[in-house]
Design an enzyme around this catalytic site. Structure first.
Site, short mmCIF file in Angstrom:
data_model
loop_
_atom_site.label_atom_id
_atom_site.label_comp_id
_atom_site.label_asym_id
_atom_site.label_seq_id
_atom_site.Cartn_x
_atom_site.Cartn_y
_atom_site.Cartn_z
CE LYS A 1 1.32 16.41 3.55
NZ LYS A 1 0.40 15.33 3.36
CB THR B 1 -4.42 5.92 0.70
OG1 THR B 1 -3.29 6.99 0.76
CG2 THR B 1 -3.77 4.71 1.52
CG ASP C 1 -17.07 -2.63 13.85
OD1 ASP C 1 -17.69 -1.32 13.41
OD2 ASP C 1 -15.73 -2.82 13.34
CD GLU D 1 -3.01 0.95 2.32
OE1 GLU D 1 -3.81 -0.27 2.35
OE2 GLU D 1 -3.13 1.89 3.15
N PRO E 1 -12.36 2.33 15.24
CG PRO E 1 -10.45 3.33 14.49
CD PRO E 1 -11.58 2.33 14.15
CE1 TYR F 1 -11.12 0.47 10.42
CE2 TYR F 1 -13.27 -0.44 9.54
CZ TYR F 1 -12.05 0.54 9.61
OH TYR F 1 -12.08 1.65 8.65
#
Lengths: 592, 592
Positions: B26, B52, B175, B21, B158, B153
């Site tokens: 930037k 991402t 969840d 990944e 979270p 998750y």
């Protein structure tokens, strides 16, 4: 392809074009014999073959059928004669449309002889008066599709030859002018009437060039094979016979062999002189026999038994819709005619199967696929129809075939074995005795020169390869043992199927295996023979059906041998086996 | 291809899938560095890579651009993250349509983080409230085109983890139920949030199976490479840190190298345990660096520098429209990115050039083709921009490149030489000193095993072949000498062209020469690399233009070296030379 383009291409390669003429035989046996001879002659690589027009109803149909078989089954570029005798325009168009749809591109346009029993040509109602009309019609109605050949008369047309055997200078000139008209109307090639005085032909060519006839002029060569026949034909054509020829033939005229031998000699000398004058093509009137034609071409060094060169491992199709075809499944290797017939619908290669699209389907089995010429039927009867008491007797037949003791096989359209099979025939004999009844095979070949005898193809300068291949029938027990053993030979791939479609294989259902390929300078790798599951499944119906139709059915109905063969057919598997290790594998080790 | 299908296929072959990944950098330099690293990582054969989603205007566009370059230029199966944060439905569809048109088939559907500066996720007007909405939308609007991955998750999301670091059993269950809904809505793969307690992950997988979640669940592994970063990330994700891990890191927390090394060790142990429990895929969060990911996979024996296996001699395209592509001209061998960009319009292989139809045209040259990443530009400047007083100085540069003294070349996008070039580099050095400035070459290969290092491709069990190839610039005089000499070497074929399109060749204008091919069990012969006149004529514009844009233009405008290079460009020929005798030829003998 148009014959004129083929002649030009042969000439550009510095070679001599040659061609053979045939006529439609009167009997069915005659037709089969003709195809056998033609097949042999075509293996020498003529630029084209032509078939004369059988004027009148059934003979006309026969000519159309023969022409189509020549182009599509014998796979030779075919030129069909077409005459105006008794042909109203509808019949002419029927003939032209028939050959066009059969992928034939060449016509020899003639006025034709007078109708049977008459002295003079008569224009039929709704038909044409002369070859020029026919040429005009073909060009105006069919555009550029056909290559059109016309006849040239080095001594002028027989109709205008006087009693002294000569045409007047005026007749000769007007005959030439008429030829020019035919060319101007769209004919692209001239083949001449037979002649025996070479100087007359050479003068004729020169005269043609003088008046602006620029297309190739091919001399028609009629070998003398029989004295009486020679006199009759020469008289019919009113051709001049050189004194030298008469003098040579007179003393031997009753000895047919001597006449034939002299005929070959004389024609060879004619051809040598013609070729020495820059002519690059020869047309041979065969009268449907092959010996004289072969003799002349051998003498001229134009053909060589030891160097029959193949452009592919199988004979490339001549049909204009199939000329780009360059790949076939191996299964029909011994039955090319059946393959061509079953893939007739794939006319537009490469857009049929194996080309851009894989969608085309094989035609279903027809009686035609199992029909055999009488000669072959007789041979099968002699060699294969023996009392079969047990499976061992069946195995014995297959073994005899493999070691070369038989000339025929129910599974083959060919005479005897393919030359390369001889490389492995002892091993084949052994596995046949052991119950693996082989019907197709090829040895492995690792980088043989592409001009090697027996296995080479594609011309010199390249390398050819083969994966070893075996195809056989065997019992379920034998198959199980083989499957088990093959686990120790990772380079072996196989597929097997029985009549009830039970399937056993260690490859994917869409795996296509190239088993013959060639690498040539400045070319992509050519892959003419493949093993693939989809066509194997089609082939298997044919392979099983042969047990009945081409073997069992030759026995009387209640014969126990017949029953045995039917049992084998119904219980055995057909197996296709490839050794992918063409470098140092041994396909027979899996049978050890 | 959908990632879930690739994972299943890797698993079926008894192998472990792994993936990497990345996130959008930037700065422009950061993007170029990312692609260099990604290129290196992709050479190890990950099942896929994902990028991402950069929430917000320009970062979103950058994500789309990076995803497209990953799929189409790096040629790795790409999964793009897509979140609902600040995304009205039009923006979501714009993103999905963009990647679909770029041949990307995989999306990771997420709700996304709260908007910048806020604590809680806010549903944007005209947008979606949660990942489930997004999954529903993708399936309903795009049917089955996309593979949809969702986040799992192991310790619950979270948002529902309490102050004690744990979710209540009820929160955990709800969840899980929500995850089931996402899968039922059409997600086909789950990648988990990072975790450091392997037991928690294994329990999570078990819990998923209990409630009927049957798709693959891929553990997300985040290697620890920096202590502070680790603490921040673990805190953000509210993940449990095992006491053993804290105890091991505490003493070395200020030693970055030690932390990184321990991180590799710890992740390796986690993966071993996971794999031992029957999980067959691993997802590595790289944070855009490669060292830790490579270290872990090496430890696990999943990658091996000496055994990078290639399915073709060049990297197979990942774009869904190009996956069947299996043939390329050799000319762009060192410029694969330029090739892909110039053939972008051939999206529908095999219906583009080299496939069923030969009609597709190359795109014209663009500035993009000559744009280089800054790092490469600097290397060229260092290595190639030296004072060039005479043609001998130019030859010297090419020679240095061939013998391995330079790491860059104006004519190559790659670092240094291809491994196989080393086999012939001494001979290459010699002919370069002699005025034949080589830019591309391959040695001949005769039946090397297909899993040989450096030259093998296509996996084990087959044999690969190459015809020796040389491509170079040379003067007209040198070319004339070569043409003369080559007459004594009938296996040599060549074509040459200068900037003014003068053409010299001894092959046909439509001859396509396969120069790399492979023979495999139960397959057709694969021919991935060809030499053909049509694309050579396109390539030559690029090859000549490189003299100016990638070399001469790096000098100041009035520099005499620049003038010299322009002279070479304007007067030399580009020559493509094949030795068709791959069995016992020697391509260098024609230079002797």
């Amino acid at each position: 392809m148009k014959v004129v383009d083929k002649i030009k291409s042969v000439t550009e390669q510095g070679q001599t074009a040659f061609s053979f003429e045939f006529f439609p035989p009167k009997t069915e046996d005659g037709v089969e014999n003709l195809f056998e001879r033609m097949d042999r002659l075509v293996s020498y690589g003529p630029t084209f073959c032509d078939i004369t027009w059988g004027a009148g109803g059934s003979t006309a149909d026969l000519t159309l059928e023969i022409a189509s078989r020549m182009q599509n089954v014998i796979c030779v570029e075919t030129m069909m004669h077409l005459t105006c005798t008794n042909m109203p325009i509808e019949k002419i168009d029927h003939a032209l449309e028939t050959i066009r749809s059969n992928g034939i591109q060449n016509v020899l346009a003639l006025r034709g002889d007078p109708p049977h029993g008459q002295d003079k040509f008569v224009q039929v109602e709704g038909g044409f008066a002369c070859a020029l009309d026919l040429v005009n019609h073909i060009r105006s109605k069919y555009g550029d599709y056909f290559g059109i050949t016309v006849a040239g008369y080095p001594e002028a047309h027989p109709d205008v030859i006087e009693a002294d055997g000569l045409a007047t200078p005026e007749s000769y000139q007007s005959d030439l002018a008429y030829l020019k008209k035919k060319v101007d109307a769209g004919a692209d090639l001239i083949v001449t009437q037979l002649f025996y005085d070479t100087d007359i032909f050479l003068k004729f060519v020169n005269d043609c060039r003088q008046i602006g006839i620029n297309c190739p002029i091919v001399p028609g060569i009629m070998p003398i094979s029989n004295y009486k026949g020679f006199l009759r034909m020469a008289g019919f054509c009113k051709t001049k016979i050189p004194a030298e020829l008469t003098a040579a033939l007179e003393p031997i005229k009753d000895n047919d062999e001597a006449v034939k031998a002299y005929g070959i000699h004389f024609a060879t000398e004619m051809c040598k002189k013609i070729l020495a004058h820059g002519i690059t093509s020869l047309h041979l009137y065969t009268l449907n026999v092959d010996k004289s034609a072969i003799g002349i071409l051998m003498n001229l060094g134009l053909i060589d038994e030891s160097k029959i060169s193949r452009s592919l491992p199988w004979r490339r199709p001549a049909n204009v819709f199939r000329t780009k075809e360059d790949v076939r499944p191996i299964f029909w290797a011994n039955r090319p005619k059946s393959y061509i017939s079953r893939t007739k619908g794939w006319n537009d290669f490469p857009h049929g199967r194996w080309g851009d699209s894989h969608s085309a389907a094989y035609s279903t089995l027809s009686d035609y696929q199992f029909a055999r010429p009488k000669g072959r039927d007789k041979k099968l009867q002699q060699e294969w129809v023996v009392p079969l008491k047990s499976i061992e007797d069946v195995q014995e037949k297959f073994k005899e075939l493999c070691i070369g003791n038989l000339k025929s096989s129910p599974w083959s359209e060919l005479d005897g074995l393919q030359p390369e099979t001889k490389i492995i025939n002892e091993q084949l004999g052994k596995i046949n005795s052991n119950g693996f009844l082989t019907i197709n095979s090829q040895p492995s070949v690792n980088a043989a020169k592409s001009d090697s005898p027996a296995i080479g193809w594609g011309g010199p300068g390249g390398y050819v390869y083969q994966k070893a291949y075996l195809e056989f029938f065997c019992s379920k027990d034998k198959l199980d043992t083989l499957v088990e053993k093959s686990k120790a030979f990772p380079s072996i791939t196989y597929m097997a199927v029985n009549k009830s479609e039970n399937w056993v294989s260690n490859t994917g259902e869409s795996d296509v295996n190239a088993v013959t390929w060639g690498v040539f300078p400045a070319k992509e790798v050519i892959q003419p023979t493949i093993v693939d599951p989809a066509s194997f499944k089609v082939w298997k119906d044919e392979a099983f059906e042969i047990w009945s139709r081409s073997w069992a059915n030759l026995y009387p109905e209640d014969d126990p041998s017949r029953k045995l063969l039917e049992e084998v057919k119904n219980s055995y598997y057909l197996v296709s086996l490839v050794d992918n290790n063409y470098i140092n594998g041994d396909i027979f080790s899996v049978f050890a």
